[in-house]
Design a protein around this motif. Structure first.
Motif, PDB file in Angstrom:
ATOM      1  N   VAL A 181      12.954 -37.405  -0.095  1.00 64.27           N
ATOM      2  CA  VAL A 181      12.013 -38.466   0.288  1.00 64.27           C
ATOM      3  C   VAL A 181      11.784 -38.461   1.795  1.00 64.27           C
ATOM      4  N   ARG A 182      12.823 -38.243   2.569  1.00 62.60           N
ATOM      5  CA  ARG A 182      12.657 -38.160   4.028  1.00 62.60           C
ATOM      6  C   ARG A 182      11.706 -37.017   4.394  1.00 62.60           C
ATOM      7  N   ASP A 183      11.879 -35.876   3.732  1.00 61.82           N
ATOM      8  CA  ASP A 183      11.023 -34.724   4.009  1.00 61.82           C
ATOM      9  C   ASP A 183       9.577 -35.004   3.623  1.00 61.82           C
ATOM     10  N   LEU A 184       9.390 -35.661   2.484  1.00 62.07           N
ATOM     11  CA  LEU A 184       8.027 -35.984   2.056  1.00 62.07           C
ATOM     12  C   LEU A 184       7.349 -36.940   3.039  1.00 62.07           C
ATOM     13  N   CYS A 185       8.083 -37.940   3.475  1.00 60.70           N
ATOM     14  CA  CYS A 185       7.518 -38.900   4.422  1.00 60.70           C
ATOM     15  C   CYS A 185       7.152 -38.230   5.746  1.00 60.70           C
ATOM     16  N   ALA A 186       7.981 -37.271   6.160  1.00 57.36           N
ATOM     17  CA  ALA A 186       7.711 -36.583   7.428  1.00 57.36           C
ATOM     18  C   ALA A 186       6.536 -35.616   7.305  1.00 57.36           C
ATOM     19  N   ALA A 187       6.428 -34.974   6.142  1.00 56.40           N
ATOM     20  CA  ALA A 187       5.403 -33.929   5.981  1.00 56.40           C
ATOM     21  C   ALA A 187       4.071 -34.457   5.473  1.00 56.40           C
TER      22      ALA A 187
ATOM     23  N   GLN B 181      14.718 -47.158   5.178  1.00 53.56           N
ATOM     24  CA  GLN B 181      14.915 -46.789   6.585  1.00 53.56           C
ATOM     25  C   GLN B 181      13.678 -46.165   7.215  1.00 53.56           C
ATOM     26  N   ALA B 182      12.690 -45.823   6.384  1.00 54.19           N
ATOM     27  CA  ALA B 182      11.472 -45.210   6.928  1.00 54.19           C
ATOM     28  C   ALA B 182      10.621 -46.277   7.603  1.00 54.19           C
ATOM     29  N   GLU B 183      10.135 -45.971   8.788  1.00 55.31           N
ATOM     30  CA  GLU B 183       9.347 -46.958   9.536  1.00 55.31           C
ATOM     31  C   GLU B 183       7.867 -46.907   9.153  1.00 55.31           C
ATOM     32  N   ALA B 184       7.296 -45.733   9.077  1.00 57.15           N
ATOM     33  CA  ALA B 184       5.858 -45.620   8.836  1.00 57.15           C
ATOM     34  C   ALA B 184       5.529 -45.217   7.410  1.00 57.15           C
ATOM     35  N   CYS B 185       6.547 -44.933   6.602  1.00 56.37           N
ATOM     36  CA  CYS B 185       6.326 -44.417   5.250  1.00 56.37           C
ATOM     37  C   CYS B 185       6.691 -45.495   4.228  1.00 56.37           C
ATOM     38  N   ARG B 186       5.688 -46.017   3.560  1.00 55.93           N
ATOM     39  CA  ARG B 186       5.959 -47.009   2.515  1.00 55.93           C
ATOM     40  C   ARG B 186       5.060 -46.738   1.305  1.00 55.93           C
ATOM     41  N   PRO B 187       5.385 -45.669   0.541  1.00 55.05           N
ATOM     42  CA  PRO B 187       4.581 -45.383  -0.643  1.00 55.05           C
ATOM     43  C   PRO B 187       4.895 -46.356  -1.780  1.00 55.05           C
ATOM     44  N   ILE B 188       3.942 -46.527  -2.671  1.00 53.77           N
ATOM     45  CA  ILE B 188       4.195 -47.251  -3.916  1.00 53.77           C
ATOM     46  C   ILE B 188       5.201 -46.422  -4.714  1.00 53.77           C
TER      47      ILE B 188
END
Length: 342
Positions: free
Chosen positions: A240-246, A269-276
């Motif tokens: 999930v971290r990798d997906l949010c970054a990429a 913990q993700a700041e800019a990544c908030r997927p449904i």
């Protein structure tokens, strides 16, 4: 005659001994065909129905069932194991016992070896399966050695299983696709997709159903390549971290497997990544993530229902009795924050 017909009533009606009635009911040899017919006619006249459980108890037959579950950090499988322990008293009343063994279901060779190592004196087995040729061959060897089995949660449909015990996973995937598409409300972007393994039939059926609905009904969403996590929470968190970054345009995320505790950590913990997010199974950690709003919806199957269903099916096979099909149908439950059970 008593209100509920007994073996004695049948014997009296047929003009034979109790021992002869017992031999006919249990299909033992050395009974003349005409005598068998008289006993069966007496049973029909009296509307007598043999109690297979009582017959088993009378013969002091003990039934032994095996459950083969995955190793690892899958919280749902931990719940399954707990439910298996919880039905020991219920099984004991039927003179049955249960044993649980574990294997790496993501390794076809290891799983096949674990199946080959199962005790052939068991009366039945419930196995979380991998849809792989090596595993199917081991399953068929198990059946060939006289041990009936059901596949549990994840199926191997081409094997010699008695029945699959689990939800309709393609329908579960379609449900996830519909929820995600509606929650997205037309937002354009990418849809992430996690699985435990591409060889797990339940995960791939979910992916198929999910893709079917999203590609048909929600062209605003582009499905990304599938990411395997082996149902491990650490791998899921990293994925999930990798997906949010990429993928800065990541609109939705569907986890068709396990590892939701890691997914929740990454999303929290993700700041800019908030997927449904839509995932599977109502565990302690996924319930908390849903309550806090980190997750949007969960599709669940009842682990207690599943293990009891598997046991009922295997005991019915051992006793040569039928099951109630509707009782063994596993439902897909949908949970959002507003309808969480206590």
């Amino acid at each position: 005659m008593s209100a509920v017909p007994t073996l004695s009533d049948v014997a009296k009606r047929a003009g034979v001994s109790l021992a002869t009635v017992d031999r006919v009911i249990n299909k033992r040899p050395n009974v003349k065909p005409r005598t068998v017919e008289r006993v069966r006619q007496a049973m029909a006249d009296l509307n007598y129905r043999p109690d297979p459980m009582a017959a088993g108890l009378a013969r002091r037959k003990r039934f032994r069932l095996l459950f083969l579950l995955p190793t690892g950090t899958n919280a749902f499988m931990v719940d399954l194991a707990s439910q298996i322990e919880g039905m020991e008293a219920w099984l004991a009343a039927s003179r049955a016992s249960v044993e649980t063994v574990h294997a790496d279901v993501f390794d076809p060779g290891a799983l096949a070896a674990a199946i080959d190592a199962l005790d052939r004196s068991a009366d039945g087995a419930a196995i979380v399966a991998l849809d792989h040729p090596e595993v199917r061959a081991a399953l068929d060897r198990l059946a060939g050695d006289g041990v009936p089995f059901v596949t549990l949660v994840s199926d191997a449909p081409a094997s010699r299983r008695e029945r699959f015990v689990g939800v309709d996973n393609a329908a579960a995937g379609r449900t996830a696709g519909a929820l995600i598409g509606r929650f997205a409300a037309g937002r354009k972007g990418t849809a992430g997709l996690l699985v435990g393994s591409l060889s797990l039939r339940d995960h791939m059926d979910r992916c198929f159903g999910f893709s079917q609905v999203v590609m048909r009904d929600y062209p605003n969403l582009t499905i990304l390549p599938i990411v395997e996590t082996r149902d491990d929470r650490e791998r899921a968190e990293a994925a999930v971290r990798d997906l949010c970054a990429a993928q800065p345009d990541l609109v939705t995320l569907y986890n068709a497997g396990a590892g939701n505790q890691g997914v929740a950590r990454a999303l929290a913990q993700a700041e800019a990544c908030r997927p449904i997010f839509v995932g599977h199974e109502l565990t302690e950690s996924s319930r908390e993530a849903l309550r806090e709003g980190t997750f949007d919806a969960l599709l669940a199957q009842n682990p207690g229902h599943e293990v009891r269903s598997a046991a009922r099916i295997l005991l019915a096979k051992a006793m040569d009795t039928s099951i109630i099909a509707e009782q063994e149908r596993i439902r897909i439950d949908i949970f959002i924050r507003e309808n969480l059970p206590f």
